[in-house]
Design a protein around this motif. Structure first.
Motif, mmCIF file in Angstrom:
data_model
loop_
_atom_site.group_PDB
_atom_site.id
_atom_site.type_symbol
_atom_site.label_atom_id
_atom_site.label_comp_id
_atom_site.label_asym_id
_atom_site.label_seq_id
_atom_site.Cartn_x
_atom_site.Cartn_y
_atom_site.Cartn_z
ATOM 1 N N UNK A 27 0.847 -1.187 0.000
ATOM 2 C CA UNK A 27 0.000 0.000 0.000
ATOM 3 C C UNK A 27 0.885 1.240 0.000
ATOM 4 N N UNK A 28 0.404 2.313 -0.609
ATOM 5 C CA UNK A 28 1.127 3.582 -0.525
ATOM 6 C C UNK A 28 0.556 4.457 0.581
ATOM 7 N N UNK A 29 -0.528 4.002 1.204
ATOM 8 C CA UNK A 29 -1.162 4.775 2.270
ATOM 9 C C UNK A 29 -0.390 4.614 3.576
ATOM 10 N N UNK A 30 -0.423 5.643 4.395
ATOM 11 C CA UNK A 30 0.230 5.576 5.698
ATOM 12 C C UNK A 30 -0.527 6.435 6.690
ATOM 13 N N UNK A 31 -0.462 6.039 7.949
ATOM 14 C CA UNK A 31 -1.117 6.783 9.026
ATOM 15 C C UNK A 31 -0.241 7.914 9.539
ATOM 16 N N UNK A 32 1.001 8.019 9.007
ATOM 17 C CA UNK A 32 1.908 9.100 9.369
ATOM 18 C C UNK A 32 2.387 9.797 8.088
ATOM 19 N N UNK A 33 3.074 10.918 8.259
ATOM 20 C CA UNK A 33 3.635 11.643 7.116
ATOM 21 C C UNK A 33 5.065 12.063 7.455
ATOM 22 N N UNK A 34 5.937 11.091 7.633
ATOM 23 C CA UNK A 34 7.306 11.363 8.067
ATOM 24 C C UNK A 34 8.033 12.271 7.073
ATOM 25 N N UNK A 35 8.892 13.125 7.612
ATOM 26 C CA UNK A 35 9.534 14.165 6.807
ATOM 27 C C UNK A 35 10.420 13.600 5.699
ATOM 28 N N UNK A 36 10.982 12.392 5.880
ATOM 29 C CA UNK A 36 11.865 11.813 4.883
ATOM 30 C C UNK A 36 11.122 10.877 3.933
ATOM 31 N N UNK A 37 9.827 10.729 4.137
ATOM 32 C CA UNK A 37 9.055 9.755 3.373
ATOM 33 C C UNK A 37 8.004 10.411 2.490
ATOM 34 N N UNK A 38 7.410 11.501 2.962
ATOM 35 C CA UNK A 38 6.380 12.209 2.203
ATOM 36 C C UNK A 38 6.676 13.705 2.201
ATOM 37 N N UNK A 39 6.238 14.399 1.141
ATOM 38 C CA UNK A 39 6.403 15.854 1.138
ATOM 39 C C UNK A 39 5.461 16.501 2.152
ATOM 40 N N UNK A 40 5.803 17.713 2.572
ATOM 41 C CA UNK A 40 5.015 18.407 3.585
ATOM 42 C C UNK A 40 3.567 18.605 3.146
ATOM 43 N N UNK A 135 7.414 15.001 21.669
ATOM 44 C CA UNK A 135 7.239 16.200 20.845
ATOM 45 C C UNK A 135 8.009 16.092 19.535
ATOM 46 N N UNK A 136 9.222 15.558 19.611
ATOM 47 C CA UNK A 136 10.038 15.417 18.410
ATOM 48 C C UNK A 136 9.438 14.367 17.475
ATOM 49 N N UNK A 137 8.903 13.297 18.061
ATOM 50 C CA UNK A 137 8.251 12.266 17.249
ATOM 51 C C UNK A 137 7.062 12.867 16.502
ATOM 52 N N UNK A 138 6.307 13.673 17.194
ATOM 53 C CA UNK A 138 5.165 14.341 16.570
ATOM 54 C C UNK A 138 5.625 15.238 15.417
ATOM 55 N N UNK A 139 6.787 15.872 15.592
ATOM 56 C CA UNK A 139 7.318 16.753 14.558
ATOM 57 C C UNK A 139 7.812 15.963 13.344
ATOM 58 N N UNK A 140 8.592 14.909 13.586
ATOM 59 C CA UNK A 140 9.159 14.112 12.498
ATOM 60 C C UNK A 140 8.063 13.408 11.700
ATOM 61 N N UNK A 141 7.044 12.898 12.412
ATOM 62 C CA UNK A 141 5.975 12.142 11.752
ATOM 63 C C UNK A 141 4.795 13.008 11.355
ATOM 64 N N UNK A 142 4.873 14.278 11.714
ATOM 65 C CA UNK A 142 3.791 15.232 11.476
ATOM 66 C C UNK A 142 2.485 14.764 12.116
ATOM 67 N N UNK A 143 2.566 14.498 13.419
ATOM 68 C CA UNK A 143 1.341 14.230 14.169
ATOM 69 C C UNK A 143 1.255 12.902 14.887
ATOM 70 N N UNK A 144 2.286 12.053 14.840
ATOM 71 C CA UNK A 144 2.211 10.726 15.437
ATOM 72 C C UNK A 144 2.264 10.727 16.956
#
Length: 343
Positions: A27-40, A135-144
């Protein structure tokens, strides 16, 4: 259709590398949007009918098993977002010739699915975790939510999975936590793998390359941290399919690995092929070369020809280091983001 062959088949490229390992993005879907994996700005996900179905994936693996593939890793996106993940693992586990099934996950669903995955036949789990700070995890994953990941890691540890932890080292973001992950490897029977930040899936080449060069940090700094803290370490053999160089600190329950696709060449021993969520074969993670194999799943000879052609196109080296040094590359880097390739 039969995929039986009279003699064992070995997939070998023009540089003599034997390939017995396939990574399939389910799948290309993900429950996160990590900074190195998806664009902002996020991604437009594939419609469901564009993603390989359960039956197609199982047939795909049957074909690969007939070509000598022994090891399968299911990736994404986030593979545990598929509603049929357990049936998929069971189906692959039943295929003759497949000796090992692994899965890469962000860990968010492991608390709920670990026991069922083990019973279905999964043997290995790689959990992506780049920080222990909420807090950093939330930042890297954009909300995790890191508490959910740690709960999943704890649950998975209750079963005989071989567990690895994937840590993408990002300068100025989590490189100050390398010591914490090393301590984790001392206290827990987990292989912590430090992975270099890779220049993949850039939408704005000039902007994104500049950002990558600013945040890239070679993982050999792990050795410096060990020496600063007086930790003796030695190289070890570690069963698995990945390209990491593995070490263990004296007295540690676990171990650590270094994956440095940019600073060092690990391509010489590459034994893997990749299939994207929409059914394209990629012989190299970095380059744009890919071919659709979905139309040939039920025509084994045509499927075999496509795979052999892709393998023949596989380069000797991905040349990521040239991007760091602003040198010309001889091929075109992939347009896909990591979540679409499966890493």
């Amino acid at each position: 259709m039969t995929t039986k062959m009279t003699e064992p088949f070995v997939l070998t490229d023009r540089f003599g590398r034997v390939h017995d390992y396939i990574r399939i993005s389910i799948t290309d879907k993900c429950s996160l949007r990590c900074v190195y994996c998806m664009p902002e700005e996020g991604l437009e996900f594939f419609p469901d009918d564009k993603v390989l179905s359960k039956d197609e994936i199982i047939q795909l693996v049957k074909n690969f098993a007939a070509l000598g593939i022994k090891k399968v890793r299911l990736t994404g996106g986030e593979p545990l977002m598929r509603h049929d993940i357990l049936e998929l693992v069971e189906g692959i586990a039943s295929i003759s010739g497949i000796e090992d099934i692994a899965l890469t996950t962000n860990g968010l669903a492991l608390a709920r699915l670990s026991e069922k995955l083990w019973n279905a036949g999964l043997k290995r789990i790689n959990i992506s975790l780049d920080t222990f700070e909420a807090d950093k995890y939330r930042e890297i994953t954009r909300g995790g939510n890191i508490k959910q990941v740690l709960k999943g890691l704890e649950k998975a540890s209750q079963f005989p999975f071989k567990i690895k932890m994937n840590v993408v080292v990002i300068g100025g973001q989590n490189d100050n936590e390398i010591i914490d992950f090393l301590k984790y490897s001392i206290e827990h029977p987990v292989n912590v793998r430090f992975i270099e930040f890779m220049p993949i899936g850039h939408t704005n080449i000039e902007r994104d390359n500049e950002m990558w060069k600013h945040k890239y940090k070679g993982v050999e700094t792990v050795f410096d941290i060990c020496e600063t803290n007086g930790w003796d370490y030695k190289p070890i053999d570690f069963a698995g399919n990945g390209p990491s160089e593995n070490y263990q600190i004296s007295g540690a329950k676990g171990s650590f690995g270094l994956i440095h696709p940019v600073s060092c060449r690990f391509c010489e021993s590459c034994n893997r092929l990749r299939v994207t969520a929409d059914g394209y074969i990629k012989s190299c993670l970095y380059w744009d070369d890919e071919e659709s194999i979905r139309p040939y799943l039920n025509d084994f000879e045509a499927f075999k020809a496509k795979i052999l052609h892709s393998l023949d196109m596989k380069p000797e080296n991905h040349e990521m280091a040239l991007a760091e040094n602003e040198k010309s590359q001889f091929q075109k880097p992939t347009w896909r983001h990591m979540s679409q390739i499966g890493g």
